[in-house]
Design an enzyme around this catalytic site. Sequence first.
Site, PDB file in Angstrom:
ATOM      1  N   ASP A  18       0.858  -1.193   0.000  1.00 44.89           N
ATOM      2  CA  ASP A  18       0.000   0.000   0.000  1.00 44.89           C
ATOM      3  C   ASP A  18       0.888   1.235   0.000  1.00 44.89           C
ATOM      4  O   ASP A  18       2.078   1.155   0.310  1.00 44.89           O
ATOM      5  CB  ASP A  18      -0.903   0.009   1.242  1.00 44.89           C
ATOM      6  CG  ASP A  18      -1.868   1.189   1.229  1.00 44.89           C
ATOM      7  OD1 ASP A  18      -2.625   1.322   0.250  1.00 44.89           O
ATOM      8  OD2 ASP A  18      -1.859   1.990   2.175  1.00 44.89           O
ATOM      9  N   SER A  19       0.313   2.366  -0.351  1.00 41.31           N
ATOM     10  CA  SER A  19       1.084   3.611  -0.356  1.00 41.31           C
ATOM     11  C   SER A  19       1.391   4.084   1.063  1.00 41.31           C
ATOM     12  O   SER A  19       2.205   4.973   1.259  1.00 41.31           O
ATOM     13  CB  SER A  19       0.329   4.705  -1.113  1.00 41.31           C
ATOM     14  OG  SER A  19      -0.931   4.906  -0.521  1.00 41.31           O
ATOM     15  N   GLU A 161      -6.662  11.419   7.815  1.00 41.20           N
ATOM     16  CA  GLU A 161      -5.395  11.407   8.544  1.00 41.20           C
ATOM     17  C   GLU A 161      -5.369  12.456   9.655  1.00 41.20           C
ATOM     18  O   GLU A 161      -4.689  12.293  10.657  1.00 41.20           O
ATOM     19  CB  GLU A 161      -4.233  11.617   7.561  1.00 41.20           C
ATOM     20  CG  GLU A 161      -4.138  10.430   6.618  1.00 41.20           C
ATOM     21  CD  GLU A 161      -2.783  10.246   5.975  1.00 41.20           C
ATOM     22  OE1 GLU A 161      -2.049  11.242   5.880  1.00 41.20           O
ATOM     23  OE2 GLU A 161      -2.488   9.115   5.561  1.00 41.20           O
ATOM     24  N   CYS A 193     -10.847   3.954  -2.128  1.00 43.09           N
ATOM     25  CA  CYS A 193      -9.571   4.331  -1.514  1.00 43.09           C
ATOM     26  C   CYS A 193      -9.566   3.738  -0.114  1.00 43.09           C
ATOM     27  O   CYS A 193     -10.594   3.789   0.577  1.00 43.09           O
ATOM     28  CB  CYS A 193      -9.427   5.859  -1.458  1.00 43.09           C
ATOM     29  SG  CYS A 193      -7.974   6.425  -0.543  1.00 43.09           S
TER      30      CYS A 193
END
Lengths: 295, 295
Positions: A18-19, A161, A193
């Site tokens: 994952d990023s 976030e 996402c």
Amino acid sequence: MQNNQNSSPQNLPIGVFDSGVGGLTVLKVLANHLPDEHFLYLGDSARLPYGTKSPQTIRKYSEQALGFLADMGVKALVIACNSASSQFRESHFRDIPVENVIDPGAVTALRATQGRIGILGTRATVTSKVYESALLELAQSKNRKVEVFAAAAPLFVPLAEEGWIDDPITNLIVFRYLQPLIQQNIDTLILGCTHYPILRASIQRAVGNSVSLIDSGEALAENLRKKFDNQVLFRRNPAEDLGGSEQSKSPDPNLNPQSNRRIDILSTEESSTFSSMARRLLGEKRIDSIKVVNL
Amino acid sequence: MQNNQNSSPQNLPIGVFDSGVGGLTVLKVLANHLPDEHFLYLGDSARLPYGTKSPQTIRKYSEQALGFLADMGVKALVIACNSASSQFRESHFRDIPVENVIDPGAVTALRATQGRIGILGTRATVTSKVYESALLELAQSKNRKVEVFAAAAPLFVPLAEEGWIDDPITNLIVFRYLQPLIQQNIDTLILGCTHYPILRASIQRAVGNSVSLIDSGEALAENLRKKFDNQVLFRRNPAEDLGGSEQSKSPDPNLNPQSNRRIDILSTEESSTFSSMARRLLGEKRIDSIKVVNL
């Protein structure tokens, strides 16, 4: 006998890429669905987010990450990031089977919909139109008609976030991004996402309870479990090809109890946030190691 | 005679480094202040944003970028990014003078304040406390007393990039982030990120007109111009050291007309947004080239 086959392909971990930290929500579901499997997770936190980057950059970074996991030795690769999945759709990487998050999401959405599907994703995912193509191809193969509408929601990742969950400002932003999809009377919405499920409550409130929300990570985990049951994701062991197929089925939980399975986590940057988020998402006991690596 | 000295250090460009496109606002001011100088700009767009990354990663990426510009041949280095400046405070990189954005911002803020300074920055900049240290040290050296209050505003960069300028949602977010600073009765506010001037109108409205807003990029350009006037930023040319100092002063605009100066732009990713933003910020005629490079 299987207990001694530590070097056989079956005993290799499943590589999850994952990023950043978002894919841990996918890893968690995978770990629940496949309690006997080892997992090796790689989060490219140093270079996140992927969703605002160009297709070429996302492709390059994804290949670096997949190559890194392949070098470590994995029997399957999972791309948990939608933006990365949108630029790497191949079924294999150097002979290792690759599972992306797009196709299972599309399958699940098509199963849920009455015909009007919305897609919420990063700029990169929406621009790539991969969900549209996957959905329309799939619908055609099943002789179904669907209409697909997509919207990018670039602020969702930073909002998630920042931790502004169930927040009046978040609700306003969610409503603004979803307005064009609501006006299209969608009945199903793909959360395209890994961060978006964090804002699930706000999103459900904005679209109303009649709209089904599809979590692509959940769909991927479900898909992967089925493939494991069908042995599709196992690398062939030549010795077992000579014997019966029953013996080479997915590992027997009794021979490989849950306490023996490993979850190892790699991140491309030193970050206490990453570690604490990882432990929070997966539960402290289940993580065997967290290390920083350079891609 | 100076016209033929193309290979002499004076004729090298000034290297400007930023995590992305935001530093072009600084380049624009620099280009206005130093009309005869060549500029080589490097935006690390592929890996932006820096403001959410760890100190180690920011430091590593900054050194890679500075090294790249140094290899290209520059006579001075400017770090336009606040987050990068917070992790690279040295005055030189491989003998090349480095100008960061923190110190000029602190000097300008101290000149403007009655004693209560607010700092708005990325998480990385605020956590590093570089502005606080710079301000308190500077105040002490001038026998002044200041109080400093900092707030991180992680959503400002994505909001600016989303283009939600003068927007009710942006105003709400601006007010939420600024609330703790307003309660401290600040009289001066440092906009500690190259993106923040884009939201200047909303920020000014939230804090009121009595609060002075300090654009660190503006402060840096002003500082650099003064250093050029004082020859501090020129690399020594041994031949000129033998002659009078007057001849080696900043280039004579008549000998080096504005039309001859170059502005070359490098980005770490292929992006039409980057190119169009660059042209919009700097004016089409003034950019000599835009190229993609790998760090």
